[in-house]
Scaffold this active site. Structure first.
Site, PDB file in Angstrom:
ATOM      1  N   ARG A 103      -4.281   4.484   6.022  1.00  0.00           N
ATOM      2  CA  ARG A 103      -3.132   4.407   5.102  1.00  0.00           C
ATOM      3  C   ARG A 103      -3.308   5.523   4.092  1.00  0.00           C
ATOM      4  O   ARG A 103      -4.296   5.540   3.344  1.00  0.00           O
ATOM      5  CB  ARG A 103      -3.071   3.049   4.418  1.00  0.00           C
ATOM      6  N   HIS A 130       6.130   3.738   8.422  1.00  0.00           N
ATOM      7  CA  HIS A 130       5.287   2.530   8.433  1.00  0.00           C
ATOM      8  C   HIS A 130       5.491   1.843   9.798  1.00  0.00           C
ATOM      9  O   HIS A 130       6.094   0.786   9.892  1.00  0.00           O
ATOM     10  CB  HIS A 130       5.722   1.623   7.277  1.00  0.00           C
ATOM     11  N   GLN A 133       4.428  -1.918  10.490  1.00  0.00           N
ATOM     12  CA  GLN A 133       5.317  -2.884   9.848  1.00  0.00           C
ATOM     13  C   GLN A 133       6.583  -3.074  10.678  1.00  0.00           C
ATOM     14  O   GLN A 133       7.026  -4.198  10.908  1.00  0.00           O
ATOM     15  CB  GLN A 133       5.687  -2.388   8.440  1.00  0.00           C
ATOM     16  N   ASP A 222      13.619  -2.842   0.572  1.00  0.00           N
ATOM     17  CA  ASP A 222      12.243  -2.509   0.192  1.00  0.00           C
ATOM     18  C   ASP A 222      12.255  -2.055  -1.270  1.00  0.00           C
ATOM     19  O   ASP A 222      13.329  -1.822  -1.838  1.00  0.00           O
ATOM     20  CB  ASP A 222      11.710  -1.401   1.125  1.00  0.00           C
ATOM     21  N   CYS A 262       9.308  -6.104   3.840  1.00  0.00           N
ATOM     22  CA  CYS A 262       7.921  -5.845   4.261  1.00  0.00           C
ATOM     23  C   CYS A 262       6.913  -6.396   3.254  1.00  0.00           C
ATOM     24  O   CYS A 262       5.767  -6.615   3.613  1.00  0.00           O
ATOM     25  CB  CYS A 262       7.714  -4.358   4.486  1.00  0.00           C
ATOM     26  N   ARG A 290       2.601  -9.111  11.414  1.00  0.00           N
ATOM     27  CA  ARG A 290       1.770  -7.904  11.298  1.00  0.00           C
ATOM     28  C   ARG A 290       0.490  -8.105  12.111  1.00  0.00           C
ATOM     29  O   ARG A 290       0.034  -7.204  12.810  1.00  0.00           O
ATOM     30  CB  ARG A 290       1.394  -7.645   9.827  1.00  0.00           C
TER      31      ARG A 290
HETATM   32  N1  NVA Z   1       7.793   1.532   0.720  1.00  0.00           N
HETATM   33  C1  NVA Z   1       6.641   0.785   0.280  1.00  0.00           C
HETATM   34  C2  NVA Z   1       6.135  -0.077   1.390  1.00  0.00           C
HETATM   35  C3  NVA Z   1       4.940  -0.930   1.017  1.00  0.00           C
HETATM   36  C4  NVA Z   1       4.418  -1.723   2.162  1.00  0.00           C
HETATM   37  C5  NVA Z   1       5.559   1.726  -0.202  1.00  0.00           C
HETATM   38  O1  NVA Z   1       5.339   2.748   0.459  1.00  0.00           O
HETATM   39  O2  NVA Z   1       4.954   1.464  -1.238  1.00  0.00           O
HETATM   40  N1   CP Z   2       3.838  -4.551   3.975  1.00  0.00           N
HETATM   41  C1   CP Z   2       2.636  -4.000   3.745  1.00  0.00           C
HETATM   42  O1   CP Z   2       2.262  -3.014   4.352  1.00  0.00           O
HETATM   43  O2   CP Z   2       1.888  -4.669   2.828  1.00  0.00           O
HETATM   44  P1   CP Z   2       0.536  -4.159   2.132  1.00  0.00           P
HETATM   45  O3   CP Z   2       0.921  -2.980   1.284  1.00  0.00           O
HETATM   46  O4   CP Z   2       0.075  -5.325   1.331  1.00  0.00           O
HETATM   47  O5   CP Z   2      -0.429  -3.754   3.189  1.00  0.00           O
END
Ligand code: NVA
Ligand code: CP
Length: 305
Positions: A103, A130, A133, A222, A262, A290
């Protein structure tokens, strides 16, 4: 040749269906106590340069359930945080582990990691996409609606990583996709090019959420400010006024329309408390999936068939 999961743009519709079917089978096995330790003795390195609850816990638990082991590497505390090049990290981890989940911020970084690693690399979120997800999301919608093809997926909000992956995943599954976002917050140009790459794709981009919601079978939203965009929070709160999934918007959708998020969610911003709680079961099914979707990805990429 080793395979990776870097972005949904790289997958065919058949690949996605194989992942979803495998995820359903693994979920069944997990729920019925059927052994599925296909990754016995294997180790997944998990690199996190951004925060996480779901991704970390679902990958770590999933790897354990598959008979393997997962190890957590924080970007800050590993040598990555002190500037060790990603191509060296890739080659080192390839000597110890069987797979890497990452990540991070840049998609290019993930692509480079995959290029230099001899083991499968899985994208656990970048600024661009993502994919894990959205595989879980497609699995959840299919569980609830039995099919994906022909359904209408509506996304309200920022044209961010989630929007990018939902557009690609939804269109590849034969869904109609409508997106409403403010000017200047559109999905990535590469994704918009993809929407124009096949005349059979049904895609629309509008400004007003009330133009995107009619006939929707599932509404996604989101956060307005994703991880890494904290400095833009105030400007975004202003730009996203009117982009809240509320009861009035849900009135425009098809009967039985699902809501997916998500998570983490910001109640009172992109979604009201009322809509969130009315659809909480579907949203936490999505979070659960997930685990199953990622177990499918790890099995398909890492098991010695
Ligand atoms: N769009 C959000 C998704 C988190 C799972 C982010 O990138 O923070
Ligand atoms: N939806 C998601 O990826 O959650 P986290 O940021 O908690 O991993």
């Amino acid at each position: 040749m080793k395979k990776d999961l870097l972005k949904l743009l790289d997958l065919s519709a058949e690949d996605i269906i194989t992942i979803l079917n495998t995820a359903d089978q693994l979920k069944y096995s997990q729920k019925h106590g059927i052994a599925h330790d296909y990754l016995k003795g294997q180790t997944l390195a998990m690199i996190f340069e951004k925060n996480s609850t779901r991704t970390r816990v679902s990958f770590e638990t999933g790897m354990y359930q598959l008979g393997g082991h997962a190890l957590f590497l924080s970007g800050k505390e590993s040598q990555i945080g002190r500037g060790e090049p990603i191509q060296d990290t890739a080659r080192v981890l390839s000597r110890y582990c069987d797979g890497i989940m990452i990540r991070t911020f840049s998609q290019e970084g993930v692509e480079k990691l995959a290029q230099y690693a001899d083991i499968p690399v899985i994208n656990g979120l970048t600024d661009f996409c993502h994919p894990c997800q959205v595989l879980a999301d497609l699995m959840t919608v299919r569980e609830h609606k039995a099919v994906l093809e022909g359904l209408k997926l509506c996304y309200i909000g920022d044209g961010n990583n989630m929007a990018n992956s939902l557009i690609v995943g939804g269109l590849k599954m034969g869904m109609e996709v409508s997106v409403a976002c403010p000017e200047g917050y559109e999905p990535d140009p590469a994704v918009l090019d993809f929407t124009r790459s096949d005349p059979s794709f049904k895609f629309s981009l509008c400004r007003d959420p009330r133009d995107a919601a009619p006939r929707a079978d599932v509404v996604f939203t989101d956060v307005w400010a994703s991880m890494g965009m904290e400095a833009e929070k105030a400007a975004r709160e202003k730009a996203f006024q009117g982009y809240c999934v509320d009861a009035a918007l849900m009135e425009l959708t098809n009967p039985g329309c699902m809501v997916q998020h998500c998570l983490p969610a910001h109640r009172g911003e992109e979604i009201t408390e009322e809509v969130f709680e009315a659809h909480a079961t579907e949203i936490f099914d999505e979070a659960e999936n997930r685990l199953h979707a990622q177990k499918a990805v790890m099995y398909l990429l890492m098991a010695k068939h």
